[in-house]
Structures are given as C-alpha cells and as structure tokens.
Write a protein that holds these residues in place. Structure first.
Motif, mmCIF file in Angstrom:
data_model
loop_
_atom_site.group_PDB
_atom_site.id
_atom_site.type_symbol
_atom_site.label_atom_id
_atom_site.label_comp_id
_atom_site.label_asym_id
_atom_site.label_seq_id
_atom_site.Cartn_x
_atom_site.Cartn_y
_atom_site.Cartn_z
ATOM 1 N N THR A 1 32.170 -59.376 -2.522
ATOM 2 C CA THR A 1 30.825 -59.198 -3.310
ATOM 3 C C THR A 1 30.207 -60.544 -3.441
ATOM 4 O O THR A 1 28.853 -60.604 -3.497
ATOM 5 C CB THR A 1 31.302 -58.761 -4.897
ATOM 6 O OG1 THR A 1 32.000 -57.579 -4.526
ATOM 7 C CG2 THR A 1 30.024 -58.685 -5.732
ATOM 8 N N ILE B 1 25.815 -53.477 -2.384
ATOM 9 C CA ILE B 1 26.429 -52.360 -3.138
ATOM 10 C C ILE B 1 27.771 -51.832 -2.773
ATOM 11 O O ILE B 1 28.761 -51.488 -3.588
ATOM 12 C CB ILE B 1 25.279 -51.213 -2.966
ATOM 13 C CG1 ILE B 1 23.981 -51.606 -3.587
ATOM 14 C CG2 ILE B 1 25.824 -49.731 -3.480
ATOM 15 C CD1 ILE B 1 22.998 -50.520 -3.392
ATOM 16 N N TYR B 2 28.065 -51.907 -1.207
ATOM 17 C CA TYR B 2 29.210 -51.473 -0.941
ATOM 18 C C TYR B 2 30.325 -52.383 -1.453
ATOM 19 O O TYR B 2 31.521 -52.021 -2.011
ATOM 20 C CB TYR B 2 29.313 -51.570 0.708
ATOM 21 C CG TYR B 2 30.758 -51.073 1.131
ATOM 22 C CD1 TYR B 2 31.332 -49.840 1.027
ATOM 23 C CD2 TYR B 2 31.553 -52.187 1.554
ATOM 24 C CE1 TYR B 2 32.722 -49.734 1.571
ATOM 25 C CE2 TYR B 2 33.004 -52.220 1.953
ATOM 26 C CZ TYR B 2 33.548 -50.740 2.182
ATOM 27 O OH TYR B 2 34.667 -50.737 2.311
ATOM 28 N N SER C 1 31.083 -51.892 -5.311
ATOM 29 C CA SER C 1 31.400 -50.659 -5.797
ATOM 30 C C SER C 1 33.258 -50.694 -5.051
ATOM 31 O O SER C 1 33.983 -50.289 -6.084
ATOM 32 C CB SER C 1 30.890 -49.500 -4.758
ATOM 33 O OG SER C 1 29.574 -49.516 -5.096
ATOM 34 N N ASP C 2 33.325 -51.283 -3.975
ATOM 35 C CA ASP C 2 34.735 -51.453 -3.332
ATOM 36 C C ASP C 2 35.533 -52.311 -4.636
ATOM 37 O O ASP C 2 36.626 -51.784 -5.087
ATOM 38 C CB ASP C 2 34.909 -52.249 -2.293
ATOM 39 C CG ASP C 2 36.139 -52.261 -1.912
ATOM 40 O OD1 ASP C 2 36.763 -51.285 -2.027
ATOM 41 O OD2 ASP C 2 36.550 -53.255 -1.106
ATOM 42 N N CYS D 1 34.810 -52.602 -7.740
ATOM 43 C CA CYS D 1 35.024 -51.788 -8.974
ATOM 44 C C CYS D 1 36.175 -50.775 -8.973
ATOM 45 O O CYS D 1 36.750 -50.544 -9.638
ATOM 46 C CB CYS D 1 33.916 -51.174 -9.331
ATOM 47 S SG CYS D 1 32.373 -51.967 -9.891
ATOM 48 N N GLY D 2 35.998 -49.935 -7.809
ATOM 49 C CA GLY D 2 37.294 -49.094 -7.291
ATOM 50 C C GLY D 2 38.436 -49.672 -7.513
ATOM 51 O O GLY D 2 39.351 -49.177 -7.915
ATOM 52 N N SER E 1 27.695 -46.203 -2.827
ATOM 53 C CA SER E 1 28.331 -46.597 -4.033
ATOM 54 C C SER E 1 29.721 -45.751 -4.222
ATOM 55 O O SER E 1 30.813 -46.015 -4.548
ATOM 56 C CB SER E 1 27.488 -46.224 -5.165
ATOM 57 O OG SER E 1 26.261 -47.015 -5.072
ATOM 58 N N LEU E 2 29.588 -44.422 -3.779
ATOM 59 C CA LEU E 2 30.623 -43.219 -3.829
ATOM 60 C C LEU E 2 31.626 -44.026 -2.794
ATOM 61 O O LEU E 2 32.975 -43.878 -2.930
ATOM 62 C CB LEU E 2 30.229 -42.186 -3.399
ATOM 63 C CG LEU E 2 31.094 -41.081 -3.734
ATOM 64 C CD1 LEU E 2 31.608 -41.047 -5.314
ATOM 65 C CD2 LEU E 2 30.694 -39.555 -3.629
ATOM 66 N N GLY F 1 32.195 -47.015 -1.392
ATOM 67 C CA GLY F 1 32.740 -48.244 -1.742
ATOM 68 C C GLY F 1 33.932 -47.862 -3.086
ATOM 69 O O GLY F 1 35.029 -48.576 -2.725
ATOM 70 N N LEU F 2 33.491 -47.113 -3.935
ATOM 71 C CA LEU F 2 34.432 -46.744 -4.969
ATOM 72 C C LEU F 2 35.772 -46.147 -4.536
ATOM 73 O O LEU F 2 36.634 -46.379 -4.741
ATOM 74 C CB LEU F 2 33.748 -45.958 -6.008
ATOM 75 C CG LEU F 2 32.894 -46.569 -6.969
ATOM 76 C CD1 LEU F 2 31.997 -45.619 -7.889
ATOM 77 C CD2 LEU F 2 33.520 -47.485 -7.853
ATOM 78 N N TYR G 1 39.595 -47.550 -4.684
ATOM 79 C CA TYR G 1 40.302 -46.885 -5.379
ATOM 80 C C TYR G 1 41.731 -46.317 -4.771
ATOM 81 O O TYR G 1 42.756 -46.662 -5.216
ATOM 82 C CB TYR G 1 39.830 -45.876 -6.385
ATOM 83 C CG TYR G 1 40.615 -45.079 -7.465
ATOM 84 C CD1 TYR G 1 40.962 -46.087 -8.609
ATOM 85 C CD2 TYR G 1 41.261 -44.027 -7.390
ATOM 86 C CE1 TYR G 1 41.739 -45.364 -9.614
ATOM 87 C CE2 TYR G 1 41.913 -43.404 -8.238
ATOM 88 C CZ TYR G 1 42.151 -44.211 -9.378
ATOM 89 O OH TYR G 1 43.004 -43.585 -10.238
#
Length: 375
Positions: free
Chosen positions: A117, A255-256, A259-260, A262-263, A321-322, A324-325, A329
C-alpha cells in the motif's frame, strides 16, 4: 522484435521472474530449517537483498541505452535473486513468528500488505510531483537500501528483548525434550534437531489449509497485476488525467493493495471460518469467478473476447476491492492456522511448508498469467 515482445509481456516477465524462484528457495529453506539457524538464514537473505538494491541504485545513474537487451536481462536476474532471498527471508521470519502467539503471525502478514500500500501511494505521489524519472528511481532504491539496513539492525536487537527470549526458549525446550524422550525410549529415528521437519505428519494436519493457500494465491497472481493492470478506463479517449495517468496506479495498485491490507487486518478481530471448516476451501475456490469478471471489464488489448460487458469504471474498482479483501482475509486465515494446528515444536517447519505452498501458488499462477495475454 525483442523490444515489442518485452513490452507486450512486461508484466508477465516480472511476475514469472519474481514468483518462479520462490519454489526452489522455499524447498531449500525447508531442508535447512534444522541445519542452519534462522538467524543465519534471515541475516544472509537481508545482506543479499541489500547488495542487490545497492547495485540497482548505482545502475540508475548509468546510461543503458546502448545495451537495452543486456540491461533487461540483468534486471530480470536481479528480480530473480531478490525473489529468492526475500522468500527465504519471509519463510524464515514467518517460521520464527509461528513460535509466538497467533496475533504476531497476523501482524507480520498485514505488514507485508501495508508495504504494498505504501509503495502504491508513493508511486501516485511520484506521478503527481516528480519531474525526472531518474531521480524518482534513485529515491525508490535508496529508500530500499535504508529500510533493509534498518531491518538488519532491528533483527539483531530482537534476541535481547525479554519478550522474544521467552517464547523462543519455550520452543527450544520442547524440541530438546522431544530429542531426550527419543533417546530415553531407544528411538533410533533421526531427531528433529538434526533433520528436516517430518513432511507427511505435517501435511496430514495442514493439507487442506495448504491447498487453500496455494489456490488463493494462484488465482491472485493470475489476475494481479497482469490482467488488472491492463484494464483501461472506458473513458480513456476523453484525455483527462484520471483516465490516462492515474487510473491504473489508483484502481489497480492502490485499491488492490489497500483492500488486501484491510482483509489481512480484519483477521486480527475475526477468524472465521475455522481451520477445519469446509466453508474456507469453498470461499477460496469461488475466487476463480474473478477471472471472467475482470476479463469482461475494459481489458486491453482484446484479441478474442470482443465484448466489454462492464461499461463503467466503477466495476473494476468494485471488483478489485472485493478481490483484494478476499485475498488478504482468506490467505491470512490459511497461513496463520497452519502453525497452530500442529505441536509447538513443529511450528517453524509447518510455517515454512505453508510458505512453500504460497510460493508454489504464485509460481504456477505467474506461468498461467502469461496466457491472459493471448485472450
């Protein structure tokens, strides 16, 4: 011909060069785990990385226009060496971290995503304010040199901390007691101290988790960055800075990576499904659906799939976003569960096995990513 080929397959070349060396290096690391101390493996990897970054920093100020092909080969060679060293480093560090409470493994994995990031943010700021590409490259590689030196210093300080000595001593005591018990019972089998960790018993415990880890990153490297970086704004012809300059750095990389991160961070508070749940492998397999979703965005150049179904820039932003999350996770859950479902004395070896399957997923996925160029 060479230049055109290099340009068309640039992302795939670097994906392969960075992912494929991880497999033999992780295998080597596994067989060295009880023969060479983690301190030697970690410090030697950091030194190799430091030397490569110093070399790359020097090359920034050298005119390579007369030997473009050789410079490209040299660059790929540096990527290969860096990849090998960083994989031995990360596997060794994760192996050591596996001897600590689970929160430390989660923090380590989240930190890796935070690095991505920060790099993405730096790239965007560079596009906005930098006037000279050479100076920007010099700043990037000097930063890598400085941070690698900091890592070496911090790692040398680690053994002097009472907290780390406590958990490392517990693991050493359990390994030593296992060896003593084996000698007392007349067990003539090689001890864990002298040989590599037992692969079969470990895989019986973590086989499903290792498969989840492999497939999760297999799908991720197929899409990122080869496919995702080739998605263009549907309004590119407008010529504004968002569609021509900032679209890919923001939608693909920032964004990837965010999101990664955050996951991965969510796993500090929520750890569900559990290590024995069938939901975890199901969710990992469902990530396969991201491939057609991204291909039907404005992926360029289009060779055989002519239709762009998702006619808005909102779609790749949402999908990334989805994507990466889910990567952060599910990948983190699979990784941190592994060393915790085996006896404490096998935690480091298990962590390295898990790192191997992660690296294998990246290596196989990077090979498949080049097929995306043909679609």
């Amino acid at each position: 011909m060479y230049v055109t080929c290099s340009k068309d397959y640039f992302e795939s070349y670097f994906s392969i060069a960075s992912a494929v060396p991880s497999v033999p290096c992780l295998i080597l690391n596994f067989f060295l785990v009880n023969r060479v101390s983690s301190k030697v493996r970690i410090l030697s990897s950091l030194v190799v990385m430091l030397l490569i970054f110093i070399l790359t920093t020097v090359l920034v100020k050298i005119d390579t226009s007369a030997w473009t092909k050789e410079f490209f080969v040299l660059t790929l060679s540096c990527v290969v060496i860096l990849s090998g060293a960083s994989n031995i480093l990360s596997a060794s560090v994760f192996g050591v971290t596996g001897q600590f409470p689970m929160k430390h493994s989660q923090a380590l994995i989240s930190g890796q995503a935070m690095g991505g990031t920060i790099s993405a943010v730096a790239a965007i700021l560079d596009l906005a304010v930098a006037s000279d590409v050479t100076d920007s490259a010099l700043a990037y590689f000097l930063t890598a040199v400085v941070f690698t030196l900091i890592c070496i210093i911090v790692y040398l300080i680690l053994p002097s901390m009472e907290y780390s000595r406590y958990y490392l001593s517990i693991s050493n005591e359990k390994s030593s007691s296992s060896s003593v018990e084996g000698a007392a019972t007349g067990d003539s089998r090689p001890t864990l101290e002298a040989n590599s960790p037992p692969i079969v018993p470990i895989l019986r415990k973590v086989g499903v988790l290792a498969t989840c880890l492999f497939y999760n990153f297999f799908i991720s490297i197929i899409i990122f960055p080869t496919i995702s970086a080739s998605i263009e704004s549907v309004n590119r012809e407008s010529g504004n800075v968002w569609t021509t300059i900032y679209f890919t750095p923001i939608t693909c990389f920032l964004i990837y990576n965010f999101s990664d991160f955050c996951g991965r961070q969510v796993t500090a508070w929520v750890q569900s499904p559990g290590p024995n749940s069938k939901i975890l492998p199901t969710l990992v397999f469902l990530r396969t659906l991201f491939i057609p979703l991204f291909m039907f965005c404005n992926y360029q150049p289009r060779k055989h799939i002519a239709t762009v179904i998702f006619q808005s820039d909102v779609y790749p932003v949402f999908f990334l976003s989805l994507f990466g999350l889910s990567n952060g996770y599910l990948g983190t859950l699979s990784m941190i569960y592994g060393p915790k479902v085996v006896p404490k004395e096998l935690a480091e070896g298990t962590a390295i096995i898990m790192s191997f399957f992660l690296g294998l997923g990246l290596a196989v996925g990077s090979a498949f990513s080049s097929l995306a160029q043909l679609i």
